[in-house]
Design a protein around this motif. Structure first.
Motif, PDB file in Angstrom:
ATOM      1  N   LEU A 219       0.939  -1.215   0.082  1.00 28.72           N
ATOM      2  CA  LEU A 219       0.314   0.244  -0.217  1.00 28.72           C
ATOM      3  C   LEU A 219       0.972   1.095   0.260  1.00 28.72           C
ATOM      4  O   LEU A 219       0.605   2.494   0.424  1.00 28.72           O
ATOM      5  N   HIS A 220       2.207   1.383  -0.173  1.00 27.80           N
ATOM      6  CA  HIS A 220       3.046   2.514  -0.093  1.00 27.80           C
ATOM      7  C   HIS A 220       3.007   3.814   1.040  1.00 27.80           C
ATOM      8  O   HIS A 220       3.161   4.393   0.457  1.00 27.80           O
ATOM      9  N   THR A 221       2.412   3.270   2.104  1.00 30.95           N
ATOM     10  CA  THR A 221       2.041   4.202   3.527  1.00 30.95           C
ATOM     11  C   THR A 221       1.077   4.906   2.030  1.00 30.95           C
ATOM     12  O   THR A 221       1.099   6.383   3.128  1.00 30.95           O
ATOM     13  N   ARG A 222      -0.089   5.004   1.446  1.00 25.50           N
ATOM     14  CA  ARG A 222       0.000   5.821   0.345  1.00 25.50           C
ATOM     15  C   ARG A 222      -1.638   6.604   0.860  1.00 25.50           C
ATOM     16  O   ARG A 222      -2.025   7.464   1.219  1.00 25.50           O
ATOM     17  N   PHE A 223      -2.006   5.429   1.789  1.00 24.81           N
ATOM     18  CA  PHE A 223      -3.013   5.456   2.920  1.00 24.81           C
ATOM     19  C   PHE A 223      -3.445   6.186   4.114  1.00 24.81           C
ATOM     20  O   PHE A 223      -2.163   5.392   4.513  1.00 24.81           O
ATOM     21  N   ASP A 224      -5.035   6.608   5.487  1.00 21.80           N
ATOM     22  CA  ASP A 224      -4.763   6.751   6.037  1.00 21.80           C
ATOM     23  C   ASP A 224      -4.913   5.624   6.954  1.00 21.80           C
ATOM     24  O   ASP A 224      -5.159   4.512   6.433  1.00 21.80           O
ATOM     25  N   MET A 225      -4.987   5.890   8.465  1.00 21.49           N
ATOM     26  CA  MET A 225      -5.487   4.471   9.488  1.00 21.49           C
ATOM     27  C   MET A 225      -7.088   3.987   8.423  1.00 21.49           C
ATOM     28  O   MET A 225      -6.771   2.429   8.491  1.00 21.49           O
ATOM     29  N   THR A 226      -7.656   4.338   8.367  1.00 25.50           N
ATOM     30  CA  THR A 226      -9.051   4.220   8.519  1.00 25.50           C
ATOM     31  C   THR A 226      -8.663   3.194   6.674  1.00 25.50           C
ATOM     32  O   THR A 226      -9.854   2.342   6.765  1.00 25.50           O
ATOM     33  N   ASP A 227      -8.266   4.140   5.720  1.00 19.43           N
ATOM     34  CA  ASP A 227      -8.949   3.892   4.527  1.00 19.43           C
ATOM     35  C   ASP A 227      -8.194   2.490   4.967  1.00 19.43           C
ATOM     36  O   ASP A 227      -8.079   1.712   3.429  1.00 19.43           O
ATOM     37  N   GLY A 228      -6.146   2.024   4.909  1.00 17.00           N
ATOM     38  CA  GLY A 228      -5.694   1.291   5.183  1.00 17.00           C
ATOM     39  C   GLY A 228      -6.219  -0.118   5.600  1.00 17.00           C
ATOM     40  O   GLY A 228      -6.153  -0.970   4.781  1.00 17.00           O
ATOM     41  N   LEU A 229      -6.889   0.029   6.771  1.00 15.41           N
ATOM     42  CA  LEU A 229      -7.454  -0.289   7.812  1.00 15.41           C
ATOM     43  C   LEU A 229      -8.945  -1.281   6.808  1.00 15.41           C
ATOM     44  O   LEU A 229      -8.873  -2.580   6.590  1.00 15.41           O
TER      45      LEU A 229
END
Length: 413
Positions: A219-229
């Motif tokens: 995910l390349h550290t691209r998303f914030d916590m909510t979207d990554g989860l």
């Protein structure tokens, strides 16, 4: 002399002569000194990345043996090299401690990268001097080969990502690694839209390769916590091999929350360095796979220590690719270590073979990397095919104080 011992010694002597590598007895080797350290730029590699540099390092000794390493920026290599002139190249851990701690301030990741390149060359010297491959010095082989996964697959002529993934698996690689959708060039990145598109993309890749962990996503550290989860939750039933860098890397402690909120295998670490940079992720079992790599950890010895820590906490190791020699060196290290799982990344699905190294410095076939039995790291470097940058022949003129205990070990000043 017993007949078996005589035959073994005779065979070793023949191997030494035939290898053409200058080899000396251990007693003489221990008296060698580092006389020069040279640094070359890798032709054709122009990315100004201090933490993924491809510079080539030569460490020359008065015993006629030259060790080869890879990585580091010019300034960092120069400072570290000036602390190594005149040292015994066999005292690898001692040199590492002196360079790591000798300037008083804890090194950043850029210095670690340079130190890792130089330390790599020290192991090459030792292996060549004793006429054994580095993996034998590290304890001997623990596995027959290293599984590989591909980021992209250059050999494929397919026009779709799904077909490229299929070609990758058919070629013998263990897994195909993809990235999230969007985020290219100046195109604005719509997080909500790309969460949905990324999930659908993963479903197509999973169907194409037949599941079974034959794919992974960064995910390349691209998303914030909510979207990554949100992505992780949606992908749990697909059982990817791993999901990498779910959130940004500046605060490793955030993975305490991530770990408690998803069941997917988590991979983290390509942006990290030594064991103090990463120990909490491993010791608290916040990740399933480390992405720590060479020379970023600060060298082979440091990587072995991290490997031991991973084994203790049942964490697998899937290093990020760096330069071609670093990839070959990782085979020696993972091939002599015992983490729960070990797998290596290959950009484009195959190792690079630059013209300034011998063709057989890396042993790759059927999607797997095999140990190289040649002395040292198995690399021969042609400096005429690289770009000379500098040479260091003298110790630093600005030595920083260090303390030594009565037993000679180094302590902080």
């Amino acid at each position: 002399m017993h007949r078996r011992t005589f035959l073994k010694t005779a065979a070793l002597g023949s191997a030494v002569v035939m290898s053409g590598v200058p080899t000396i007895r251990a007693e003489a080797a221990s008296k060698m000194k580092i006389t020069k350290i040279r640094y070359y730029a890798a032709p054709g590699y122009n990315k100004p990345l201090f933490n993924q540099a491809r510079g080539i390092v030569e460490i020359e000794t008065d015993g006629g043996i030259i060790g080869i390493g890879e990585g580091g920026s010019k300034d960092m290599i120069e400072q570290c090299a000036q602390m190594m002139i005149g040292e015994d190249p066999f005292r690898i851990e001692h040199i590492w401690q002196n360079v790591y701690r000798g300037m008083f301030y804890p090194p950043g990741r850029e210095k670690l990268h340079a130190l890792g390149a130089l330390e790599m060359a020290l192991w090459d010297i030792k292996g060549k001097a004793l006429n054994v491959p580095v993996y034998e010095l590290l304890g001997g082989a623990t596995r027959d080969y290293i599984e590989c996964y591909a980021t992209g697959f250059r050999a494929s002529k397919a026009k779709t990502e799904e077909e490229r993934a299929q070609d990758c698996i058919a070629a013998g690689l263990r897994s195909y690694r993809i990235g999230p959708t969007g985020g290219n060039g100046d195109e604005p990145f719509d997080f909500y839209d790309n969460v949905k598109k990324t999930i659908e993309f993963c479903k197509r890749i999973d169907a194409a390769v037949g599941g079974g962990g034959k794919w992974a996503i960064d995910l390349h550290t691209r998303f914030d916590m909510t979207d990554g989860l949100k992505i992780c939750t949606a992908l749990e039933d697909l059982e990817p091999y791993f999901i990498e860098d779910i959130v940004r890397s500046e605060n490793p402690g955030v993975y305490k929350n991530v770990r408690s909120m998803t069941k997917v295998p988590i991979a983290v670490g390509e942006q990290f360095g030594d064991r103090w940079d990463t120990n909490e992720l491993i010791e608290n079992r916040l990740i399933d796979y480390t992405r720590f790599t060479l020379p970023n950890t600060g060298g082979i010895s440091e990587f072995k220590k991290i490997a031991s820590m991973c084994e203790t906490h049942y964490v697998g190791m899937i290093p990020h690719f760096t330069g071609p020699l670093s990839t070959a060196t990782l085979v020696h290290v993972l091939g002599s270590s015992s983490p729960m799982r070990a797998m290596m990344e290959l950009g484009g699905g195959e190792p690079e073979r630059p013209p300034y190294f011998n063709e057989d410095f890396i042993n790759f076939k059927n999607g797997k990397l095999y140990l190289n039995d040649s002395p040292g790291l198995g690399v021969k470097f042609d400096p005429k095919k690289a770009t000379f940058v500098m040479e260091v022949k003298e110790k630093t003129k600005f030595p920083h104080p260090i303390l030594k205990a009565p037993d000679g070990s180094i302590h902080n000043w």
